[in-house]
Design an enzyme around this catalytic site. Structure first.
Site, PDB file in Angstrom:
ATOM      1  N   HIS A   1      19.652  13.768 -23.914  1.00  0.00           N
ATOM      2  CA  HIS A   1      20.415  14.126 -25.106  1.00  0.00           C
ATOM      3  C   HIS A   1      20.750  15.609 -25.016  1.00  0.00           C
ATOM      4  CE1 HIS A   1      18.646  10.510 -27.538  1.00  0.00           C
ATOM      5  NE2 HIS A   1      19.293  10.154 -26.433  1.00  0.00           N
TER       6      HIS A   1
ATOM      7  N   TRP B   1      27.114  11.287 -30.643  1.00  0.00           N
ATOM      8  CA  TRP B   1      26.403  11.109 -31.917  1.00  0.00           C
ATOM      9  C   TRP B   1      27.269  11.714 -33.017  1.00  0.00           C
ATOM     10  CZ3 TRP B   1      21.847   8.639 -33.124  1.00  0.00           C
ATOM     11  CH2 TRP B   1      21.461   8.751 -34.471  1.00  0.00           C
TER      12      TRP B   1
ATOM     13  N   ASN C   1      13.771   6.005 -28.883  1.00  0.00           N
ATOM     14  CA  ASN C   1      14.569   7.228 -29.029  1.00  0.00           C
ATOM     15  C   ASN C   1      13.695   8.470 -28.971  1.00  0.00           C
ATOM     16  OD1 ASN C   1      17.235   8.498 -29.829  1.00  0.00           O
ATOM     17  ND2 ASN C   1      15.891   9.299 -31.438  1.00  0.00           N
ATOM     18  N   GLU C   2      14.061   9.408 -28.102  1.00  0.00           N
ATOM     19  CA  GLU C   2      13.450  10.738 -28.040  1.00  0.00           C
ATOM     20  C   GLU C   2      11.932  10.702 -28.179  1.00  0.00           C
ATOM     21  OE1 GLU C   2      15.559  13.205 -30.824  1.00  0.00           O
ATOM     22  OE2 GLU C   2      17.480  12.864 -29.832  1.00  0.00           O
TER      23      GLU C   2
END
Length: 460
Positions: free
Chosen positions: A240, A298, A173-174
């Site tokens: 995102h 999210w 993630n990220e």
């Protein structure tokens, strides 16, 4: 964005970085992904999801567009089984599941990952599994690099191999915050290579740097090279969209550059507002729908630290939709209107089960206060069942002591059985067998009803 179980790591750190997360100018955008298309050979027959001509296809070769939500399993493992049922009931076709490598939070081990996958399949949801401990590497002090994420995926390989029809692996993630993010390209190529060498043939998903928002266009400008570096040509890019994407022009420009270059892109996280700016969720959803791009909002529930507004439902209660939840599920271009279930769940014997497609034989050896049961599950279809769950209820006061060739959990009279690695596949027109030992009080009889992957079986 940054997340921890209680604070979702969004507060002070986001505020400190907000000045860096500014939308790029049109002049910068004009220097982005080259318009030249990536030439992709048509893949051979595949056991799972795969990319072809910039599109994500399922194992049947059918176009699949992710329409789902994120769920923070790593921090709320006790909520997951019910959450997946509720997410499916809201119309989603997929769920992105937060896992921990053990570097920042408690590790989700092989057994736990296997359980999550089983629950996704039981609810006919495509499972996007992501390792969260990489979030903001280089800027967030506790975050780890993609190499640690690869170590994690290889350590839980036993829960992943054979699940390529149902699972996408989101490597980290990220990865990278706003420091040293230029290393993203090389690190991502290396991570993909190690996973392929380690035997993972799943569709891989790679997140952008800059806390996932790629305001530097590092992922955008290097995506073609990263895709080409995957020997399986089976990588999907994940952007995102929060405060950086607060106008329709910024949303469409970023996504258009990928689709024009025939590079697969999904919006793996977005919200209807955020502390770094107010993303244009309407433009995100409309553009995604127009271009056939997947999105996952999210997040289901459990946000804290001032970003509780990102909860789609309050307190994990599906009857308490937030305004954001109403928008995502019920609004224009929302999940209910656009989600289509993956075709693999429609095939008899292919993870979803089918009425009359299975037969269960329960052979009881009863010794009064203890017993053995030998159970055989026959697949009556022409297609192998790859991964299964068997559910039934004892008719009396039976209690399981031990199980062999499978795993079982008991809640009152209800029993939920999942396979071991060596019994996970039921051949076409074939069977698997397992046994259990238990204690009993009073009369002891065979259960009267069984279901395989949620579908009723006949008994013999």
């Amino acid at each position: 964005m940054r997340r921890t179980p209680a604070a979702v790591a969004a507060g002070a750190l986001l505020a400190a970085c907000a000045s860096l997360l500014t939308p790029a100018s049109a002049a910068q955008a004009a220097q982005g992904v080259q318009d030249a298309r990536v030439v992709q050979a048509a893949p051979a027959a595949t056991a799972g999801f795969h990319v072809q001509d910039g599109r994500l296809l399922d194992a049947n070769g059918k176009d699949f567009v992710l329409r789902g939500v994120n769920h923070a399993h790593a921090w709320y493992p006790g909520r997951t089984d019910q959450a997946l049922k509720d997410i499916k009931a809201k119309g989603a076709n997929s769920v992105r599941v937060v896992l921990s490598t053990g570097d920042q939070w408690t590790k989700n081990d092989t057994a736990d990952v296997a359980h999550v996958v089983d629950e996704c399949k039981k609810n006919r949801l495509v499972c996007v599994l992501e390792a969260h401990d990489t979030t903001g590497y280089g800027e967030a002090g506790a975050a780890v690099g993609l190499d640690k994420a690869v170590d994690y995926w290889l350590s839980v390989k036993g829960a992943l191999v054979g699940q390529e029809k149902y699972v996408l692996v989101n490597i980290g993630n990220e990865p990278y915050g706003n420091t040293n993010y230029a290393a993203w390209t090389g690190d991502t190529k290396n991570a993909i290579g190690r996973l392929r060498d380690g035997g993972l043939d799943h569709t891989l998903m790679v997140d952008a740097p800059n806390w996932g928002q790629d305001w530097s266009f590092t992922m955008r400008d290097n995506a073609a090279g990263v895709f080409a570096a995957d020997p399986d040509k089976n990588t999907v890019f994940d952007i995102h969209m929060y405060g950086v994407y607060d106008t329709p022009a910024e949303v469409s420009d970023y996504l258009n550059r990928f689709t024009k270059a025939k590079l697969p892109i999904v919006v793996g996280e977005f919200g209807d507002m955020h502390s770094d700016g107010n993303p244009d969720e309407g433009a995100i959803m409309a553009t995604a729908q127009a271009q056939g791009i997947g999105y996952l909002g999210w997040s289901w529930s459990g946000n804290g630290g001032g970003v509780e507004y990102l909860d789609l439902v309050r307190g994990f209660d599906p009857n308490q939709l937030s305004d954001w939840g109403k928008r995502l599920f019920d609004g224009a271009n929302g999940i209910k209107a656009t989600a289509k279930e993956a075709s693999v769940f429609a095939n008899p014997g292919d993870g979803g089960g089918s009425d009359g497609a299975c037969t269960v034989t329960y052979r009881l050896s009863d010794w009064g206060d203890s017993f053995n049961a030998d159970i055989t599950v026959r697949n009556a279809t022409r297609q192998a069942v790859d991964g299964w769950t068997l559910d039934f209820a004892f008719p009396g006061q039976q209690k399981i002591r031990s199980v062999w060739n499978a795993r079982a959990t008991q809640d009152g009279a209800r029993v939920h059985v999942t396979p071991e690695s060596w019994t996970r596949t039921i051949p076409a027109d074939g069977s698997v067998s397992f046994g259990l030992n238990g204690s009993s009080t009073g009369s002891n009889a065979a259960p009267s009803a069984f279901s395989l992957n949620g579908k009723a079986c006949t008994t013999a």
